[in-house]
Design a protein around this motif. Structure first.
Motif, mmCIF file in Angstrom:
data_model
loop_
_atom_site.group_PDB
_atom_site.id
_atom_site.type_symbol
_atom_site.label_atom_id
_atom_site.label_comp_id
_atom_site.label_asym_id
_atom_site.label_seq_id
_atom_site.Cartn_x
_atom_site.Cartn_y
_atom_site.Cartn_z
ATOM 1 N N TRP A 147 -2.318 5.698 1.444
ATOM 2 C CA TRP A 147 -1.464 5.840 0.817
ATOM 3 C C TRP A 147 -0.252 4.948 0.876
ATOM 4 C CZ3 TRP A 147 -3.272 6.048 -3.616
ATOM 5 C CH2 TRP A 147 -4.607 6.696 -4.104
ATOM 6 N N SER A 148 0.236 5.282 2.168
ATOM 7 C CA SER A 148 1.541 4.873 1.892
ATOM 8 C C SER A 148 1.071 3.208 2.544
ATOM 9 C CB SER A 148 2.555 4.688 4.036
ATOM 10 O OG SER A 148 3.289 4.725 4.357
ATOM 11 N N GLN A 149 -0.122 2.747 2.756
ATOM 12 C CA GLN A 149 0.071 1.688 2.792
ATOM 13 C C GLN A 149 -0.049 0.633 1.508
ATOM 14 O OE1 GLN A 149 -3.162 -0.557 5.756
ATOM 15 N NE2 GLN A 149 -1.477 0.351 7.418
ATOM 16 N N LEU A 150 -0.779 1.241 0.674
ATOM 17 C CA LEU A 150 -0.873 0.732 -0.841
ATOM 18 C C LEU A 150 0.517 0.364 -1.091
ATOM 19 C CD1 LEU A 150 -3.885 2.005 -1.812
ATOM 20 C CD2 LEU A 150 -3.513 0.280 -1.934
ATOM 21 N N GLY A 151 1.218 2.033 -1.304
ATOM 22 C CA GLY A 151 2.556 1.969 -1.905
ATOM 23 C C GLY A 151 3.596 0.826 -1.574
ATOM 24 N N GLU A 170 -11.223 7.276 -13.048
ATOM 25 C CA GLU A 170 -10.574 8.298 -14.005
ATOM 26 C C GLU A 170 -10.557 9.515 -13.818
ATOM 27 O OE1 GLU A 170 -11.515 10.372 -18.240
ATOM 28 O OE2 GLU A 170 -12.903 9.098 -17.663
ATOM 29 N N LEU A 171 -11.633 9.854 -11.937
ATOM 30 C CA LEU A 171 -11.724 11.044 -11.274
ATOM 31 C C LEU A 171 -10.245 10.807 -10.904
ATOM 32 C CD1 LEU A 171 -15.356 10.946 -9.338
ATOM 33 C CD2 LEU A 171 -14.422 12.621 -10.940
ATOM 34 N N TYR A 172 -9.919 10.465 -10.252
ATOM 35 C CA TYR A 172 -8.432 9.920 -9.401
ATOM 36 C C TYR A 172 -7.184 9.681 -10.191
ATOM 37 C CZ TYR A 172 -11.946 8.742 -6.081
ATOM 38 O OH TYR A 172 -13.052 8.865 -4.990
ATOM 39 N N ARG A 173 -6.950 9.810 -11.504
ATOM 40 C CA ARG A 173 -5.902 10.468 -12.905
ATOM 41 C C ARG A 173 -4.894 11.114 -12.082
ATOM 42 N NH1 ARG A 173 -6.170 8.312 -17.834
ATOM 43 N NH2 ARG A 173 -4.060 9.176 -19.251
ATOM 44 N N ASP A 174 -4.871 12.409 -11.428
ATOM 45 C CA ASP A 174 -4.530 13.352 -11.397
ATOM 46 C C ASP A 174 -3.568 12.818 -10.212
ATOM 47 O OD1 ASP A 174 -4.655 14.705 -13.928
ATOM 48 O OD2 ASP A 174 -6.183 16.333 -12.392
ATOM 49 N N LEU A 175 -4.505 12.260 -9.326
ATOM 50 C CA LEU A 175 -3.915 12.207 -8.237
ATOM 51 C C LEU A 175 -2.100 10.594 -8.270
ATOM 52 C CD1 LEU A 175 -4.064 12.562 -5.216
ATOM 53 C CD2 LEU A 175 -5.835 10.259 -4.989
ATOM 54 N N ILE A 176 -3.737 9.955 -9.032
ATOM 55 C CA ILE A 176 -3.368 7.847 -8.981
ATOM 56 C C ILE A 176 -1.786 8.558 -10.413
ATOM 57 C CG2 ILE A 176 -2.524 5.893 -10.256
ATOM 58 C CD1 ILE A 176 -4.162 5.941 -7.872
ATOM 59 N N THR A 177 -1.174 9.236 -11.284
ATOM 60 C CA THR A 177 -0.690 10.141 -12.284
ATOM 61 C C THR A 177 0.079 10.328 -11.235
ATOM 62 O OG1 THR A 177 -1.737 11.406 -13.438
ATOM 63 C CG2 THR A 177 -2.052 8.843 -14.284
ATOM 64 N N GLY A 178 0.217 11.165 -10.688
ATOM 65 C CA GLY A 178 1.395 12.433 -9.933
ATOM 66 C C GLY A 178 1.645 11.923 -8.513
ATOM 67 N N SER A 179 0.689 11.734 -7.830
ATOM 68 C CA SER A 179 1.709 11.435 -6.679
ATOM 69 C C SER A 179 1.582 10.237 -6.482
ATOM 70 C CB SER A 179 1.037 12.221 -5.088
ATOM 71 O OG SER A 179 -0.508 11.463 -5.087
ATOM 72 N N TYR A 180 0.715 9.368 -6.168
ATOM 73 C CA TYR A 180 1.104 7.551 -5.660
ATOM 74 C C TYR A 180 1.658 6.666 -6.752
ATOM 75 C CZ TYR A 180 -0.532 2.996 -5.188
ATOM 76 O OH TYR A 180 -0.512 1.540 -5.104
ATOM 77 N N ILE A 181 2.440 7.388 -8.009
ATOM 78 C CA ILE A 181 2.861 6.403 -8.983
ATOM 79 C C ILE A 181 4.393 7.491 -8.497
ATOM 80 C CG2 ILE A 181 3.878 5.364 -11.480
ATOM 81 C CD1 ILE A 181 1.321 4.416 -11.203
ATOM 82 N N HIS A 186 5.085 7.552 -5.512
ATOM 83 C CA HIS A 186 5.359 6.867 -3.800
ATOM 84 C C HIS A 186 5.248 5.668 -4.343
ATOM 85 C CE1 HIS A 186 4.561 6.328 -0.211
ATOM 86 N NE2 HIS A 186 4.122 5.311 -0.365
ATOM 87 N N VAL A 187 4.947 5.417 -5.372
ATOM 88 C CA VAL A 187 5.174 3.452 -5.260
ATOM 89 C C VAL A 187 6.498 2.744 -5.794
ATOM 90 C CG1 VAL A 187 4.710 1.566 -6.787
ATOM 91 C CG2 VAL A 187 2.817 2.778 -5.775
ATOM 92 N N LEU A 188 6.985 4.073 -6.735
ATOM 93 C CA LEU A 188 8.284 3.591 -7.292
ATOM 94 C C LEU A 188 9.490 4.191 -6.316
ATOM 95 C CD1 LEU A 188 7.920 5.654 -10.937
ATOM 96 C CD2 LEU A 188 7.894 3.146 -10.200
ATOM 97 N N LYS A 189 8.772 5.954 -5.284
ATOM 98 C CA LYS A 189 10.274 5.585 -4.630
ATOM 99 C C LYS A 189 9.949 4.567 -2.900
ATOM 100 C CE LYS A 189 10.910 9.641 -0.569
ATOM 101 N NZ LYS A 189 10.422 10.326 -0.317
#
Length: 199
Positions: free
Chosen positions: A7-11, A42-53, A55-58
Motif C-alpha cells: 500500500w505504501s509503494q502504491l500510495g 467491489e470487494l475492496y471498495r471500503d478499503l480503497i475509499t477509506g484508507s487507501y485514498i 494515504h494517496v492524498l497524504k
C-alpha cells in the motif's frame, strides 16, 4: 513483502503521478482537463475509499510540500493588471546562497536556534493538542452562548406570561368595575322608579 509495504509503494506511486499532473496543470493551465481512473474489485471498495485514498492524498501533499520552491512576490504596476496572462502579482524563486551552515554566528547560539527550529518543526503533537484546546474553548463558548440564548428565551417567555397575566387581571378589574357601575345604575333607576310611583 507485507500488505502495508505494498500500500505504501502504491500510495507513493500514485502521489508521484498526482504531483507530476499538478505541475503539468500549473504550467499548462489552458489544456483540456485530464484525469486518472482507478479500477478495483467491489470487494475492496471500503478499503480503497477509506484508507487507501487518504494515504494517496497524504503522500501527494507531502510530495508537494517537499518539492515546493520558496517564492518572493511583489506587486506589478497597475498598467500590467489587465490583458492576457496579466496579474497584479509577480514572483521570483527565492534562492538565497546563505544557509545556517554558511552563516557567521556563534556556534553555540547557532546550534540553539537550529535545535529550536527542529523542535518547532517536529512538534506536531503539541500544536495538535493546542488545536484541541482551541476547539474545547470554542465548544465551551458556544455552550455558554446557547445557555445565554436559553436564559434569554426563558426570561422572554416569563415576561410574556407576566404581561398576559397583567392583561387578564386588568380585563377582570375592568369587567368588575363595569358590573359594579351596572349594579349602581340599576339601583339608581330602581330608586327613580320608586320616587316616581310615590309622587
Amino acid at each position: 513483502m507485507g500488505i502495508g509495504e505494498i500500500w505504501s509503494q502504491l500510495g507513493s506511486l500514485m502521489a508521484s503521478i498526482m504531483f507530476v499532473y499538478a505541475m503539468y496543470e500549473q504550467f499548462f493551465p489552458y489544456q483540456e482537463k485530464r484525469f486518472l481512473t482507478l479500477t478495483f474489485h467491489e470487494l475492496y471498495r471500503d478499503l480503497i475509499t477509506g484508507s487507501y485514498i487518504q494515504h494517496v492524498l497524504k503522500e501527494g501533499r507531502a510530495i508537494i510540500v517537499q518539492n515546493r520552491t520558496l517564492k518572493l512576490y511583489t506587486n506589478n504596476p497597475s498598467d500590467d493588471w489587465y490583458g492576457y496572462k496579466r496579474a497584479k502579482w509577480s514572483h521570483v524563486n527565492f534562492e538565497h546562497p546563505s544557509t545556517f551552515e554558511t552563516l557567521a554566528m556563534d556556534p553555540k547560539k547557532k546550534e540553539e536556534i537550529v535545535n529550536d527550529l527542529v523542535k518547532f518543526k517536529t512538534g506536531k503533537e503539541y500544536y495538535a493538542k493546542d488545536e484541541d484546546e482551541k476547539q474545547f474553548i470554542k465548544n465551551l463558548m458556544m455552550k455558554g452562548e446557547e445557555e445565554k440564548e436559553k436564559k434569554a428565551k426563558e426570561e422572554a417567555e416569563k415576561k410574556a406570561k407576566e404581561d398576559e397575566e397583567a392583561r387578564l387581571k386588568a380585563e377582570n378589574e375592568k369587567e368588575q368595575l363595569a358590573k359594579e357601575e351596572e349594579v349602581k345604575a340599576n339601583e339608581k333607576s330602581g330608586e327613580v322608579k320608586e320616587n316616581s310611583t310615590i309622587h
